[in-house]
Design a protein around this motif. Structure first.
Motif, short mmCIF file in Angstrom:
data_model
loop_
_atom_site.label_atom_id
_atom_site.label_comp_id
_atom_site.label_asym_id
_atom_site.label_seq_id
_atom_site.Cartn_x
_atom_site.Cartn_y
_atom_site.Cartn_z
N LEU A 1 0.71 -1.33 -0.34
CA LEU A 1 0.12 0.24 0.08
C LEU A 1 1.10 1.55 0.45
CD1 LEU A 1 -3.32 0.72 2.07
CD2 LEU A 1 -1.12 2.66 2.47
N TRP A 2 0.48 2.19 -1.04
CA TRP A 2 1.47 3.96 -0.97
C TRP A 2 0.48 4.39 -0.61
CZ3 TRP A 2 1.34 -0.41 -4.81
CH2 TRP A 2 1.03 0.17 -5.61
N ARG A 3 0.75 5.68 -0.35
CA ARG A 3 -0.58 6.83 -0.13
C ARG A 3 0.12 8.05 0.29
NH1 ARG A 3 -4.35 6.12 3.87
NH2 ARG A 3 -4.93 8.47 3.62
N VAL A 4 -0.19 9.31 -0.51
CA VAL A 4 -0.15 10.26 -0.03
C VAL A 4 -0.62 10.92 0.22
CG1 VAL A 4 1.12 12.23 -1.46
CG2 VAL A 4 1.61 10.60 -2.51
N ASP A 5 -0.67 11.66 1.56
CA ASP A 5 -1.79 13.04 2.07
C ASP A 5 -1.28 14.16 2.46
OD1 ASP A 5 -3.48 10.53 3.18
OD2 ASP A 5 -1.59 9.66 4.18
N HIS A 6 -1.98 14.72 2.43
CA HIS A 6 -2.16 16.71 2.26
C HIS A 6 -2.40 17.15 4.39
CE1 HIS A 6 -3.41 20.77 1.84
NE2 HIS A 6 -2.19 21.13 1.22
N ALA A 7 -1.90 17.29 5.12
CA ALA A 7 -2.44 17.54 6.14
C ALA A 7 -2.02 19.41 6.37
CB ALA A 7 -1.65 17.31 7.48
N SER A 34 -2.76 24.32 12.04
CA SER A 34 -1.70 25.11 12.82
C SER A 34 0.14 24.71 13.14
CB SER A 34 -2.39 25.18 14.38
OG SER A 34 -2.27 23.84 15.29
N ALA A 35 0.67 25.08 13.03
CA ALA A 35 1.82 24.60 13.39
C ALA A 35 1.80 23.56 14.57
CB ALA A 35 2.42 26.02 13.63
N ASP A 36 0.85 23.86 15.84
CA ASP A 36 1.38 22.66 16.57
C ASP A 36 0.74 21.02 16.00
OD1 ASP A 36 3.12 24.82 17.95
OD2 ASP A 36 0.96 25.16 19.46
N ALA A 37 -0.55 21.82 15.16
CA ALA A 37 -1.24 20.38 15.00
C ALA A 37 -0.11 19.85 13.87
CB ALA A 37 -2.28 20.75 14.27
N LEU A 38 0.10 20.45 12.81
CA LEU A 38 0.74 19.07 11.75
C LEU A 38 2.03 18.70 12.58
CD1 LEU A 38 0.98 22.49 8.81
CD2 LEU A 38 -0.57 20.57 9.57
N ASP A 39 3.00 19.81 13.77
CA ASP A 39 4.27 19.26 14.35
C ASP A 39 3.33 17.80 15.10
OD1 ASP A 39 6.15 20.78 14.42
OD2 ASP A 39 5.70 22.25 15.93
N ALA A 40 2.27 17.55 15.87
CA ALA A 40 1.87 16.57 16.43
C ALA A 40 1.88 15.41 15.23
CB ALA A 40 0.39 17.48 17.65
N ASP A 42 6.81 17.60 1.97
CA ASP A 42 6.86 18.84 1.50
C ASP A 42 6.42 19.59 2.92
OD1 ASP A 42 7.01 21.29 0.50
OD2 ASP A 42 4.98 21.36 0.24
N ARG A 43 7.09 20.67 3.22
CA ARG A 43 6.06 21.19 4.82
C ARG A 43 5.85 22.57 4.77
NH1 ARG A 43 6.05 20.52 10.75
NH2 ARG A 43 4.77 21.99 10.89
N SER A 44 4.76 23.58 5.53
CA SER A 44 5.20 24.65 5.25
C SER A 44 4.27 25.25 6.58
CB SER A 44 4.39 25.61 4.56
OG SER A 44 2.75 25.25 4.08
N ALA A 45 4.40 26.73 6.80
CA ALA A 45 3.51 26.91 7.78
C ALA A 45 2.22 26.12 8.65
CB ALA A 45 3.16 28.34 8.14
N ASP A 46 1.59 26.06 7.60
CA ASP A 46 0.12 25.75 7.87
C ASP A 46 0.03 24.74 6.92
OD1 ASP A 46 0.02 26.26 5.21
OD2 ASP A 46 -2.29 27.65 5.52
N THR A 47 0.89 23.64 6.30
CA THR A 47 0.36 22.61 4.82
C THR A 47 1.85 21.34 5.57
OG1 THR A 47 -0.74 23.75 3.65
CG2 THR A 47 0.86 21.29 2.70
N LEU A 48 1.33 20.21 5.51
CA LEU A 48 2.36 19.06 5.48
C LEU A 48 1.61 17.71 4.86
CD1 LEU A 48 4.39 17.26 7.36
CD2 LEU A 48 2.43 16.54 8.86
N VAL A 49 2.82 17.32 4.10
CA VAL A 49 2.73 16.24 2.67
C VAL A 49 3.13 14.90 3.32
CG1 VAL A 49 2.21 15.64 0.23
CG2 VAL A 49 2.09 17.80 0.82
#
Length: 244
Positions: free
Chosen positions: A41-47, A50-56, A86-93
């Motif tokens: 199984l392989w997948r790409v997810d876009h989260a 907030s910065a705290d939420a993405l860190d967690a 990828d990682r930005s202030a409000d996005t995590l891939v």
């Protein structure tokens, strides 16, 4: 082709990603791509959040025992690889790759076994609710799929069927062309009846959840999805046609 939409509502402590999302109501994860073979199984997810939420969430994906969609409650011996794309202030891939063992079970693999080949998956994970949309040929055994899925999740999650219909006219998890699922419609009816939308409110979400005998997170999820549906339906209906 048929469309099957359902949600898994995780109990606290059963899934670290679900726990993280429940602790950060502003965050959500949406699949960009999800594929499964008989043993991989392989997948790409876009989260987003907030910065705290993405860190967690990054920690939950990279450092916990989370295997991409594995429903086994004990260590199943799967080989899991997760990378931050990828990682930005409000996005995590995130990219995840998983090689299963005979002890592993997952929603995509159960779907392949019971619903057939050539499946399309679309997921959204927010507030402790993991919503799945599966496009399938319509020749499989949906009842057997749900029976085995309920056995796999055990007491860790509640299974809620949202829709099973032909794909004609469907616009996906975010589309305004969907009908409002019965559970969401009931939550909305109760919220209006008990004054949740009045100003000032006559009841808060905790009191309303107690009255309906559902977890607060479940009621919040249903109201949010119902409000999203109504807002998009309104905008779609009211938006003027602009010549191109």
């Amino acid at each position: 082709m048929r469309e099957l939409v359902f949600a898994l509502a995780y109990e606290p402590g059963c899934n670290r990603v679900a726990d993280t999302l429940a602790a950060h109501p502003d965050a959500r994860i949406r699949s960009l791509s999800l594929h499964a073979t008989a043993d991989r199984l392989w997948r790409v997810d876009h989260a987003t959040g907030s910065a705290d939420a993405l860190d967690a969430l990054e920690v939950a994906f990279l450092e916990s025992d989370y295997d991409a969609d594995c429903l086994a409650t004990d260590d199943c011996g799967a080989t899991q690889t997760t990378e931050v794309v990828d990682r930005s202030a409000d996005t995590l891939v995130l990219y995840s790759y998983w090689e299963r063992t005979p002890a592993c079970v997952s929603v995509p693999h159960l779907a392949r076994e019971h619903l057939g080949e050539g499946l399309l998956f679309d997921t959204r994970n927010e507030g402790g609710h993991y919503t799945w949309r599966i496009i399938h040929p319509g020749e499989g055994d949906v009842a057997a799929f749900f029976d085995e899925l309920e056995t796999a999740i055990g007491n860790c999650a509640r299974l809620e069927l949202l829709r099973s219909t032909d794909t004609a006219g469907s616009q996906g998890l975010d589309g305004a062309g969907e009908s409002l699922p019965a559970a969401q419609a009931a939550a909305l009816d109760a919220a209006v009846e008990h004054g949740y939308y009045e100003s000032p409110r006559r009841v808060d979400v905790a009191e309303l959840a107690t009255h309906l005998d559902v977890p607060r997170s479940t009621l919040t999820y249903r109201l949010r999805r119902a409000e999203e549906y109504l807002a998009k339906a309104y905008v779609s209906r009211e938006r003027p046609n602009v010549p191109t």
